[in-house]
Design a protein around this motif. Structure first.
Motif, PDB file in Angstrom:
ATOM      1  N   ILE A  28       0.839  -1.198   0.000  1.00  0.00           N
ATOM      2  CA  ILE A  28       0.000   0.000   0.000  1.00  0.00           C
ATOM      3  C   ILE A  28       0.875   1.249   0.000  1.00  0.00           C
ATOM      4  O   ILE A  28       0.615   2.209  -0.740  1.00  0.00           O
ATOM      5  N   VAL A  32       0.984   4.423  -2.706  1.00  0.00           N
ATOM      6  CA  VAL A  32       0.797   5.822  -2.308  1.00  0.00           C
ATOM      7  C   VAL A  32       1.969   6.672  -2.770  1.00  0.00           C
ATOM      8  O   VAL A  32       1.792   7.766  -3.316  1.00  0.00           O
ATOM      9  N   LEU A  38      -5.388   3.009  -5.782  1.00  0.00           N
ATOM     10  CA  LEU A  38      -5.697   2.287  -4.550  1.00  0.00           C
ATOM     11  C   LEU A  38      -7.088   1.689  -4.669  1.00  0.00           C
ATOM     12  O   LEU A  38      -8.058   2.400  -4.947  1.00  0.00           O
ATOM     13  N   ASP A  42      -7.532  -1.945  -0.592  1.00  0.00           N
ATOM     14  CA  ASP A  42      -6.373  -1.235  -0.039  1.00  0.00           C
ATOM     15  C   ASP A  42      -6.818  -0.253   1.040  1.00  0.00           C
ATOM     16  O   ASP A  42      -6.251  -0.212   2.140  1.00  0.00           O
ATOM     17  N   HIS A  43      -7.822   0.555   0.714  1.00  0.00           N
ATOM     18  CA  HIS A  43      -8.321   1.528   1.686  1.00  0.00           C
ATOM     19  C   HIS A  43      -8.873   0.839   2.932  1.00  0.00           C
ATOM     20  O   HIS A  43      -8.610   1.266   4.063  1.00  0.00           O
ATOM     21  N   PRO A  87      -2.175   5.723   3.069  1.00  0.00           N
ATOM     22  CA  PRO A  87      -3.254   6.383   2.324  1.00  0.00           C
ATOM     23  C   PRO A  87      -3.961   7.399   3.223  1.00  0.00           C
ATOM     24  O   PRO A  87      -4.000   7.237   4.451  1.00  0.00           O
ATOM     25  N   ARG A  88      -4.508   8.410   2.609  1.00  0.00           N
ATOM     26  CA  ARG A  88      -5.356   9.318   3.376  1.00  0.00           C
ATOM     27  C   ARG A  88      -6.557   8.544   3.891  1.00  0.00           C
ATOM     28  O   ARG A  88      -7.146   7.725   3.170  1.00  0.00           O
ATOM     29  N   ARG A 253       0.611  15.784   3.599  1.00  0.00           N
ATOM     30  CA  ARG A 253       0.820  15.159   2.292  1.00  0.00           C
ATOM     31  C   ARG A 253       1.659  16.072   1.407  1.00  0.00           C
ATOM     32  O   ARG A 253       2.508  15.595   0.636  1.00  0.00           O
TER      33      ARG A 253
END
Length: 397
Positions: A28, A32, A38, A42-43, A87-88, A253
């Motif tokens: 993951i 990113v 994604l 994944d999330h 990830p966000r 980010r």
């Protein structure tokens, strides 16, 4: 105003960093760092990992199952996750609707909805914008008519981010046409598996399916899914939008992507170009300035002072910075940023193409698509033109 972190806060940062590095799946993080697609899985994998630790709702108070962190701790958590390549967090559940349910929902609604959000098991979507009702959200037309124990919902929402994955959607709906447009809006929670809900994809210029249209055709929604009072939804929406606009700024980010800009420029041989390096320097100055603005807010909260209402200002600068760093990446890679074959890239083909992509990796492949995708950031969450008006009225007077 003290912008330095205390020894206790530095220790907290170290603990977060160690945990994230130990628990973030490498595949993951690779996606990113290289702006690759994604998947829902994944999330959800990362969301469930955070949920098991009790950190998916990292901004929640203890009474609702959160860690009860202060503003500085929340900032440090976000920063360490971003720098590690996490990830966000999909914000619609834990960052946006959850605070509304906590503040305005009934105890029964809190018991019913918050656990699924905190665990990462339930995916939420946002139903705000409509055709013709984006920046002028108060003009929305999706209608909810009360009939006995249900509301009957008819209308359309658009630009629903990742709505194809949604289990539930929180919607602004019109329940009255009397008085000002804002006074006839209600906040409704809708099960997306309900008969009459249709999700239709909007394929974007980069070829991605990120946003959708959502149609409601005589959808029955139990009246107990109404948050707060009928016709008070605009008040609840404003509470939510402050969370959305601060989230869009995403200074952490930006710090990670700034380093990616430098790495691509060095690999492509343009970092030694003084004019190109000047553009990177200007970007870095603005990223640092945005971070100082965020730290100023945190310092005010630490000292118990009321910080300025600058959610709109954070959104303006943060979204413009996102557009600038994606543009610089694309310019650095030149023609190597253009090819974008999603299926081939996910299979690893583009990164191994003989004589193709410098560095032998996929880092350059999605740059043009990412650039095109970020053109939206100055529009969603309230367009920057509207945000400047709000800043002028509320901050400058």
């Amino acid at each position: 105003m003290d912008l330095a972190f205390t020894p206790e806060e530095q220790k907290f940062r170290d603990e977060i960093r160690a945990w994230v590095r130990a628990n973030l799946p490498p595949d993951i993080a690779h996606k990113v760092r290289n702006a690759l697609h994604l998947s829902r899985d994944d999330h959800q994998r990362w969301a469930r990992t955070l949920g098991q630790k009790g950190w998916l709702g990292y901004g929640w108070p203890r009474e609702f199952g959160g860690p009860g962190w202060n503003a500085v701790q929340k900032h440090l958590f976000e920063e360490e996750c971003a720098l590690a390549g996490a990830p966000r967090i999909i914000p619609f559940g834990p960052v946006m609707v959850a605070p509304v349910i906590m503040a305005f929902g009934s105890p029964e609604q809190q018991r019913r909805f918050l656990p699924g959000i905190a665990s990462g098991e339930v995916w939420w979507s946002q139903g705000y914008s409509e055709p013709g009702s984006g920046s002028d959200l108060a003009s929305l037309k999706t209608r909810a008519e009360r009939r006995g124990p249900h509301y009957i919902v008819n209308g359309q929402k658009t630009w629903t981010t990742l709505g194809q994955h949604g289990d539930w959607i929180f919607c602004l709906v019109r329940t009255s046409t009397e008085g000002k447009p804002q006074t006839g809006i209600s906040f409704l929670l809708i099960d997306m598996k309900s008969p009459g809900v249709t999700v239709r994809p909007i394929i974007m210029l980069d070829g991605g399916h990120e946003v959708n249209e959502v149609f409601f055709d005589n959808v029955e929604v139990p009246a107990e899914n109404l948050i707060g009072e009928e016709n008070k939804g605009w008040t609840y929406a404003k509470h939510l939008l402050s969370h959305e606009r601060t989230n869009i700024a995403d200074v952490n980010r930006a710090k990670r992507e700034l380093e990616r800009v430098k790495a691509i420029a060095k690999r492509e041989g343009v970092y030694d170009d003084a004019r190109f390096r000047d553009q990177i320097a200007l970007l870095e100055v603005d990223v640092v300035a945005l971070e100082m603005l965020v730290l100023r807010v945190l310092s005010a909260e630490k000292s118990g002072k009321n910080s300025l209402d600058i959610a709109g200002l954070l959104k303006i600068k943060g979204s413009e910075i996102q557009q600038r760093y994606t543009e610089l990446m694309m310019l650095a890679a030149g023609p190597f940023s253009l090819p974008f074959i999603q299926e081939a890239m996910e299979a690893g083909w583009q990164g191994d193409f003989p004589g193709g992509y410098p560095g032998g990796d996929v880092a350059n492949a999605p740059l043009a698509a990412t650039y095109l995708n970020t053109r939206k950031t100055t529009i969603y969450g309230g367009s920057n033109e509207v945000q400047r008006n709000i800043v002028a009225q509320t901050v400058l007077g």
